[in-house]
Design a protein around this motif. Sequence first.
Motif, PDB file in Angstrom:
ATOM      1  N   LEU A  48      -8.295  -4.858   6.526  1.00 52.90           N
ATOM      2  CA  LEU A  48      -7.789  -5.187   7.858  1.00 52.90           C
ATOM      3  C   LEU A  48      -8.642  -4.574   8.956  1.00 52.90           C
ATOM      4  O   LEU A  48      -9.196  -3.486   8.783  1.00 52.90           O
ATOM      5  CB  LEU A  48      -6.359  -4.672   8.021  1.00 52.90           C
ATOM      6  CG  LEU A  48      -5.275  -5.463   7.317  1.00 52.90           C
ATOM      7  CD1 LEU A  48      -3.939  -4.737   7.418  1.00 52.90           C
ATOM      8  CD2 LEU A  48      -5.151  -6.851   7.941  1.00 52.90           C
ATOM      9  N   PRO A  49      -8.735  -5.241  10.120  1.00 49.74           N
ATOM     10  CA  PRO A  49      -9.344  -4.603  11.282  1.00 49.74           C
ATOM     11  C   PRO A  49      -8.538  -3.361  11.642  1.00 49.74           C
ATOM     12  O   PRO A  49      -7.324  -3.341  11.485  1.00 49.74           O
ATOM     13  CB  PRO A  49      -9.196  -5.651  12.386  1.00 49.74           C
ATOM     14  CG  PRO A  49      -8.860  -6.924  11.700  1.00 49.74           C
ATOM     15  CD  PRO A  49      -8.180  -6.560  10.419  1.00 49.74           C
ATOM     16  N   GLY A  50      -9.227  -2.344  12.115  1.00 50.43           N
ATOM     17  CA  GLY A  50      -8.525  -1.114  12.471  1.00 50.43           C
ATOM     18  C   GLY A  50      -9.144  -0.487  13.693  1.00 50.43           C
ATOM     19  O   GLY A  50      -9.786  -1.141  14.503  1.00 50.43           O
ATOM     20  N   ALA A  51      -8.944   0.816  13.806  1.00 58.57           N
ATOM     21  CA  ALA A  51      -9.505   1.548  14.931  1.00 58.57           C
ATOM     22  C   ALA A  51     -10.920   2.008  14.581  1.00 58.57           C
ATOM     23  O   ALA A  51     -11.365   1.900  13.436  1.00 58.57           O
ATOM     24  CB  ALA A  51      -8.629   2.749  15.262  1.00 58.57           C
ATOM     25  N   GLY A  52     -11.587   2.539  15.597  1.00 62.80           N
ATOM     26  CA  GLY A  52     -12.933   3.044  15.358  1.00 62.80           C
ATOM     27  C   GLY A  52     -13.855   1.922  14.929  1.00 62.80           C
ATOM     28  O   GLY A  52     -13.847   0.842  15.523  1.00 62.80           O
ATOM     29  N   LEU A  53     -14.608   2.165  13.880  1.00 62.61           N
ATOM     30  CA  LEU A  53     -15.648   1.214  13.494  1.00 62.61           C
ATOM     31  C   LEU A  53     -15.220   0.345  12.320  1.00 62.61           C
ATOM     32  O   LEU A  53     -15.976   0.104  11.389  1.00 62.61           O
ATOM     33  CB  LEU A  53     -16.933   1.992  13.181  1.00 62.61           C
ATOM     34  CG  LEU A  53     -17.399   2.909  14.348  1.00 62.61           C
ATOM     35  CD1 LEU A  53     -18.633   3.708  13.953  1.00 62.61           C
ATOM     36  CD2 LEU A  53     -17.657   2.102  15.619  1.00 62.61           C
ATOM     37  N   LYS A  54     -13.980  -0.157  12.382  1.00 63.38           N
ATOM     38  CA  LYS A  54     -13.456  -1.007  11.309  1.00 63.38           C
ATOM     39  C   LYS A  54     -13.134  -2.411  11.816  1.00 63.38           C
ATOM     40  O   LYS A  54     -11.999  -2.698  12.201  1.00 63.38           O
ATOM     41  CB  LYS A  54     -12.191  -0.380  10.718  1.00 63.38           C
ATOM     42  CG  LYS A  54     -12.459   0.890   9.916  1.00 63.38           C
ATOM     43  CD  LYS A  54     -11.186   1.413   9.286  1.00 63.38           C
ATOM     44  CE  LYS A  54     -10.688   0.527   8.171  1.00 63.38           C
ATOM     45  NZ  LYS A  54      -9.491   1.086   7.509  1.00 63.38           N
ATOM     46  N   PRO A  55     -14.130  -3.290  11.808  1.00 65.61           N
ATOM     47  CA  PRO A  55     -13.885  -4.644  12.327  1.00 65.61           C
ATOM     48  C   PRO A  55     -13.064  -5.519  11.383  1.00 65.61           C
ATOM     49  O   PRO A  55     -12.600  -6.585  11.788  1.00 65.61           O
ATOM     50  CB  PRO A  55     -15.293  -5.214  12.496  1.00 65.61           C
ATOM     51  CG  PRO A  55     -16.136  -4.465  11.519  1.00 65.61           C
ATOM     52  CD  PRO A  55     -15.520  -3.088  11.393  1.00 65.61           C
TER      53      PRO A  55
END
Lengths: 540, 540
Positions: free
Chosen positions: A243-250
Amino acid sequence: MAGKLDKVMTRRDFLNQVGKVGGAVAVYGAMDSLGLLGNSMFASASSFNAPKKSELALANKVGKKVIILGAGIAGMASAYELSKAGYDCHILEARERTGGRNWTVRGGTEETEINGVKQTAKFDNGQYMNAGPARIPQHHVTIDYCRELGVELEAFTNINEAGYYFHENVGPLSNTKIRKREIKADTRGYVAELLTKAANQSALDENMTAQDIERLTAFLTRDGSLNSNKKYTGTSYRGYTELPGAGLKPGTIGQPYTFSQILESGMMNNFSSEYSFDQQMMMFQPVGGMDSIPKALEAKLPGKITFSAEVQEIRQTAEGVRIVYNFKGQVKEMTGDYCICTIPLSVLKKIPADFSPEMINAMKNINYATTGKIGIQFKSRFWETEDRILGGMTTTNMDINQIWYPSYGYLSQKGVVIGYYNFGQASVDIGNLSIADRQKHALAQGAKIHKQYLSEFENSFSVAWHKIKYNEGGWVSYSASDRQNYYPILNQPQGRIYLAGEHLSYLTAWMAGAFESARVAVSQIHERTLKESGTAAKVS
Amino acid sequence: MAGKLDKVMTRRDFLNQVGKVGGAVAVYGAMDSLGLLGNSMFASASSFNAPKKSELALANKVGKKVIILGAGIAGMASAYELSKAGYDCHILEARERTGGRNWTVRGGTEETEINGVKQTAKFDNGQYMNAGPARIPQHHVTIDYCRELGVELEAFTNINEAGYYFHENVGPLSNTKIRKREIKADTRGYVAELLTKAANQSALDENMTAQDIERLTAFLTRDGSLNSNKKYTGTSYRGYTELPGAGLKPGTIGQPYTFSQILESGMMNNFSSEYSFDQQMMMFQPVGGMDSIPKALEAKLPGKITFSAEVQEIRQTAEGVRIVYNFKGQVKEMTGDYCICTIPLSVLKKIPADFSPEMINAMKNINYATTGKIGIQFKSRFWETEDRILGGMTTTNMDINQIWYPSYGYLSQKGVVIGYYNFGQASVDIGNLSIADRQKHALAQGAKIHKQYLSEFENSFSVAWHKIKYNEGGWVSYSASDRQNYYPILNQPQGRIYLAGEHLSYLTAWMAGAFESARVAVSQIHERTLKESGTAAKVS
């Protein structure tokens, strides 16, 4: 133009219908009987002037007695509406509860099936299953009754893209739980790609203008989430593997299945069940259980229901009806001016009655659907915490057919899942198992999808409607020829006996069919009463 | 294979992530800080052995002070998680309430826009509008926080087939309210008909086997509700012009629109908005208003929030941070070891801060989306009683964009409708009108769809997020190049200052982005603390 509002048989329509068959007086009388005079919600839309209150009193003094057989939705709705108009109504109910098939099973609920096998539900306080009707479409008159009776509604999660498809023996996608959103997005993508290609090859030209084709292609590109080469290669619509998340997690989009895999799986053939007019979102359920509806009706009918009254004979007399019934071992009878009989045909056809040979033949030839449900209480809501499914359904090609996740109590500890809701032969086969074996089977099948089924299981309660006394079936099942040959006969009164129930409608299996048929029976009786009593002449 | 479960950053994933960057000790520390030890829901799935409680106490004694700027979701989630681990947290909040953009407007709510115009909401008791976030997808971590914090959820009616499409200036279907189900069923029908025809003309052969084509055709026939000649001529899926009822009322299916009419209308281009991963059903909302979430967080942080504290300077010191703020006219300052700054960039960029030139440049170049909403209280729920729409939306091509029908209080007397929820230029244009003119415009546009808008209107409250102090925009709006050029800079701490908020995520505009970014900031600070304090060495 087809864009007009869908029409529902609101109370206003009901009045208009009565108006057509019975003239102005019938309308006024029925209007009063339905408690609509002075109802600001509908009054402004009435197409006629309401008479003065004093005139309406005439309609209320007819004082006819109506015996109603069955305290289900049709029976209680009939009594409720007739009572408003001053009729003397009495309901004979075989069970010790109201509701009929509208039956909410809670901890302590007992049921003995027709072969004598008894179950007692062990659900925790606050947990329940709606063994019969479980969802209400927005356009059904059931909604109006909920409003009028003060029954609070909440959403029923009929469609949830997070639910799974799980099909066995269908090629490479067999025995794999796949999110509905994945199969839907992939199928839309491939359909869009194929049709776009056909459009570009001028295969559609004879049907459409160049501008239409351009608009179609633009739509398909968007709808199927095609890439710039008009190919489907996956889309976020199908969800993510990470899943997309916060920081550097597209986030990471998953690879689509091939169209060939999907077509072989047959999973895409499940889509259209969600398009059905009566299954589309939004759908609703009463807060706390479907039996909030019969309980609310029952509260309007104090002293008007005799429970434990098994009807044994339905007779016509010179000017009325006579009902013989067994009350806790005693044979009793009740006479009245009219009878509204809401007993399901599956049971009614076995009761001696003064019905015409055509009627008897019709009842004998009409089938009832078999259907079964099991409610399974689990000690934790693993479908919510682990599968991220809050309500909705998993759809299978197994004999359990569907799994329903509860539409109430989200985020709480325990929950009751509907472990199967099936029809036809599967419901007969599973229903004919012992109670223990039904449970065992439901758990084994469900565990193919949710491994937690076995560790989290607490208890279950199963219903095989073909084995439930006083019902012996789920709902009437008319073939096209039944509708032609037999249905019109059921709609004709037998002397002063009128049938009502879902089987007297085109909304079979729905509570709305029971409500609507009650309204028709009530209208017909009221119209006849007014005519015969000469009240019509006085007022008109 | 793509059929694996979608992964959400559950608390377990969070621990795993911390584990990767900070080693076992960071995991144990973070685990304790998140209150997960002894949590049976997740413990069974943990892939490591929990340390003894006595060891964990070490991690809890670091006693570092974290100053958090903003008591919105990101700020309070940061304080909530850090407090569990024994950090000394304090939040400075400019407003006199928590929640930030998570803002539920009720009767008595006051707001003064940045041009000085003041509104006071006049909604009745029990009526509300969620001015900011209003819906939660199942897979968002927001759901986990609701569970942990005891926030009760109910369904949010994001998709309702009974809602209307209403498009102006689009050919023959202009200015006509048309049920969504009609346009969907007709479009599916025509697409199925066209593709079936192409398949039968062998136009698809190079792509598919004969068996695939046979399966495709069978699917399309069902999905599009084609007749025996594989033509689309209408279907009950689109609804009825006269509903099926009881007695002899089988119902009448309406005539479909032509495909050319639909394609010209563009209404079919609205479908894909419902496919978006974050917009698919089921969706949820807290019972009683979205601010149940910040209220629940606030209840976990007694004495840790200073309200009316407007940040004026954000400074780095030799070993920590120093925040200068204005408290009711007095200039004050607070020092600490770390700062988590959740102030939106639209506001933050104007506050003097010890940020790098790259950071300052990044903030200057990042845009915020404009958006507006109006809540309109009506004295009756005509959309429910007359239009038979319980929740959901009407979608237009007008500047009001959407109308939302309330997902709570079904069947009750009054209701608050979202009269517009718009973006871009439309939100700027309408937002820049006077409060009275916004209302007038929303009523005039809505009255094109619901004639009862004018007679049933009671009051309204409108929000133009670009004019709301401390926000000055709806949410961050990154272009692809912003993500590449500026976003990584925002993710680097400025000394001991860490940013958090939806703008520090790939879940922009969602509360989940704020929650997830808080978890990242908290992990990073906790890891750094453990490293610097040498606790890691002691425990490992």
